[in-house]
Design a protein around this motif. Structure first.
Motif, mmCIF file in Angstrom:
data_model
loop_
_atom_site.group_PDB
_atom_site.id
_atom_site.type_symbol
_atom_site.label_atom_id
_atom_site.label_comp_id
_atom_site.label_asym_id
_atom_site.label_seq_id
_atom_site.Cartn_x
_atom_site.Cartn_y
_atom_site.Cartn_z
ATOM 1 N N ASP A 186 0.830 -1.207 0.000
ATOM 2 C CA ASP A 186 0.000 0.000 0.000
ATOM 3 C C ASP A 186 0.865 1.258 0.000
ATOM 4 O O ASP A 186 0.554 2.241 -0.686
ATOM 5 C CB ASP A 186 -0.928 0.000 1.217
ATOM 6 N N THR A 293 -6.885 3.696 -2.455
ATOM 7 C CA THR A 293 -6.023 4.784 -2.004
ATOM 8 C C THR A 293 -6.615 5.487 -0.788
ATOM 9 O O THR A 293 -7.827 5.720 -0.718
ATOM 10 C CB THR A 293 -5.828 5.809 -3.133
ATOM 11 N N LYS A 294 -5.758 5.809 0.151
ATOM 12 C CA LYS A 294 -6.176 6.569 1.332
ATOM 13 C C LYS A 294 -6.147 8.053 0.979
ATOM 14 O O LYS A 294 -5.083 8.638 0.783
ATOM 15 C CB LYS A 294 -5.244 6.264 2.503
#
Length: 306
Positions: A186, A293-294
């Motif tokens: 990530d 996606t953050k």
């Protein structure tokens, strides 16, 4: 008084990226220093230190003491009489282990020297590139897996890569080797997406006039984090609302000085980002990258880079 320092050719070119499109790809100084140190260790001879004697060969302590005093006196006299400096093995190794690189190899410049010398220089630079791929990057991945190195965000990840002599353009290669670690995957994928989005938004800003900078940034963020469709696909074609939107869009497009950013869509922006990530970082972005996606972390990282 101002000075200009040309630092592009302080280190040699990266032999893994050769061509005019990669003319700015050079090796990091940390990698060159690590390679020189590794080569010096390989070339340095291994010296064995003799073990201390454990037996006195049957001599009495007084005899041993008197013998050692006599030996020390003779050695001292010999040192005083011999004043010729002698180079130590360490100094001779430092002189013979010097490795020099030619920063002009794999460039468009014509190289001086014989073909044999040019071939040797190119082989040395290729050896550094192989050292990066075969030794440095696997060692870095091993440190990541063993948690000896634990980057927390994009900035710490960049610092750790640089300290190990790895350029950021190898993010995709490293990411492909840590797919089995979700937290690192990530982090790497988000960093690649942010860096690719940075180039996309900069291209948009270059094409926009100064008075449209703020609307261009706002529209890009809407496309990047939201779902912006094309103007022709909004609403049905036969409804009065769609006709009104069509007239307004036509009148807006006829206005002087309208920027091209208004034609951007979410699919187009993400397509450009994925294409750039594949070209620059050799990274195949997954299909669910938009969902995974953050947003807060990505937005913060993007603002810091742009």
């Amino acid at each position: 008084r101002h000075y200009i320092l040309d630092l592009m050719r302080v280190t040699p070119r990266d032999s893994n990226y050769i061509g005019l499109q990669h003319r700015f790809c050079v090796l990091r100084p940390e990698l060159v220093a690590s390679f020189v140190e590794a080569e010096s260790i390989k070339k340095s001879p291994t010296e064995k230190v003799p073990d201390a004697p454990t037996e006195s060969n049957g001599q009495e302590p007084d005899d041993i003491a008197s013998g050692s005093d006599a030996t020390a006196a003779s050695v001292e006299e010999h040192d005083k009489s011999d004043e010729t400096p002698v180079s130590t093995p360490a100094e001779s190794n430092d002189m013979t282990a010097e490795i020099l690189f030619n920063p002009n190899v794999f460039t468009e410049y014509k190289l001086a020297g014989s073909p044999e010398e040019i071939e040797v220089d190119e082989a040395l630079v290729k050896k550094v590139g192989s050292y990066l791929l075969d030794t440095v990057i696997p060692k870095f991945v091993q440190d990541l897996c063993s948690l000896d190195v634990s980057p927390m965000d994009g900035q710490t990840l960049t610092d750790v890569l640089h300290s190990n002599g790895i350029n950021v353009r190898y993010l995709g290669k490293v990411a492909g080797m840590i797919k089995h670690l979700p937290h690192l995957w990530d982090l790497f994928s988000a960093e690649i997406i942010v860096r690719s989005a940075k180039h996309v938004v900069k291209d948009i800003l270059r094409q926009s006039p100064d008075h449209n900078i703020a609307p261009a940034v706002a529209h890009f963020l809407n496309c990047f984090f939201g779902k912006v469709l094309a103007a022709s696909s909004k609403g049905s074609t036969g409804s009065p609302q769609s006709k009104t939107q069509k007239k307004s869009s036509e009148s807006a497009s006829s206005k002087k000085g309208q920027s091209a950013f208004s034609q951007l869509t979410s699919d187009g922006v993400w397509s450009d980002i994925k294409e750039f990530a594949k070209h620059k970082y050799q990274f195949e972005a997954p299909d669910d990258v938009r969902v995974g996606t953050k947003r807060v972390a990505v937005l913060r990282n993007l603002c810091q880079k742009v």
